[in-house]
Design an enzyme around this catalytic site. Sequence first.
Site, short mmCIF file in Angstrom:
data_model
loop_
_atom_site.label_atom_id
_atom_site.label_comp_id
_atom_site.label_asym_id
_atom_site.label_seq_id
_atom_site.Cartn_x
_atom_site.Cartn_y
_atom_site.Cartn_z
N TYR A 1 -92.68 37.89 77.40
CA TYR A 1 -91.73 37.11 78.21
C TYR A 1 -90.77 36.33 77.31
O TYR A 1 -89.55 36.31 77.55
CB TYR A 1 -92.52 36.16 79.11
CG TYR A 1 -91.70 35.40 80.12
CD1 TYR A 1 -91.21 36.03 81.27
CD2 TYR A 1 -91.46 34.03 79.95
CE1 TYR A 1 -90.49 35.31 82.21
CE2 TYR A 1 -90.74 33.31 80.89
CZ TYR A 1 -90.25 33.96 82.02
OH TYR A 1 -89.53 33.24 82.96
N LYS B 1 -86.73 36.81 77.20
CA LYS B 1 -85.82 35.72 77.55
C LYS B 1 -84.92 35.33 76.38
O LYS B 1 -83.79 34.88 76.58
CB LYS B 1 -86.63 34.52 78.05
CG LYS B 1 -87.28 34.75 79.41
CD LYS B 1 -86.26 35.17 80.47
CE LYS B 1 -86.83 35.11 81.88
NZ LYS B 1 -85.83 35.54 82.88
#
Length: 255
Positions: A155, A159
């Site tokens: 993640y 991002k």
Amino acid sequence: MSSELSDKVAVVTGAARGIGAGIAQTLAASGAAVAVVDLEESACADTVERIEASGGRALAVGADVTDSDSVERAFERVSEQLGTVGVLVNNAGVTKDNMLFKMSEQDWDAVMGVHLRGAFLCSRAAQKRMVPERWGKIVNLSSVSALGNRGQANYSTAKAGIQGFTKTLAIELGPFGINVNAIAPGFIVSDMTADTAQRLGMDFEDLKAGAAGETPVRRVGQPEDIANAVSFLTSDKSSFITGQTLYVDGGRKLG
């Protein structure tokens, strides 16, 4: 209802619930006709109903943002039923948290697919429609996790990648009147943060209280906090702002 986006069509991915639903409702309140996009079209019904109940226009669209044919079909449908897309919010996201030694290739690929491939495919489809109009607004959802977060190697990487993607699109699309920016939320009350509490074996209220205590403004975020930032970045008030990542996190990044 505002008239800021009265002649515009907006696409919001991952808009069936949480942050995406809040963004869709706020853009509709600004006058935009909003395509509420999520994996299952039926899941978008509540968001569409709330928009229409407030006097706005909305369309539920089912699409897999990781599949190019699905994305193109979705944008074609939006163009036919609502008009030319002028605003895109790449909000669709998924978490598959785990420590690196436990993380599977499937968990890595799933997160990269939705966040990075999804943003790429949707942005490519949107810019094709924005460039001839010489106007467009793209907002990509990053996260404070882009700075690193234990148990989120996939993640955090995705991002962080969103921020580089944003800067590059801003350079490429700026000459065509298209602004591209990112928003990096902090702790926002949503299904995703509730799932985090469950993964950690914590009560959600305790997790929220702990996050609030570490935040300078002494509260956690709500979907409308992100939606308000999107509202600004999709308005003409932000026409000289592009390639930026705005951290909407109550000041935690400063700590």
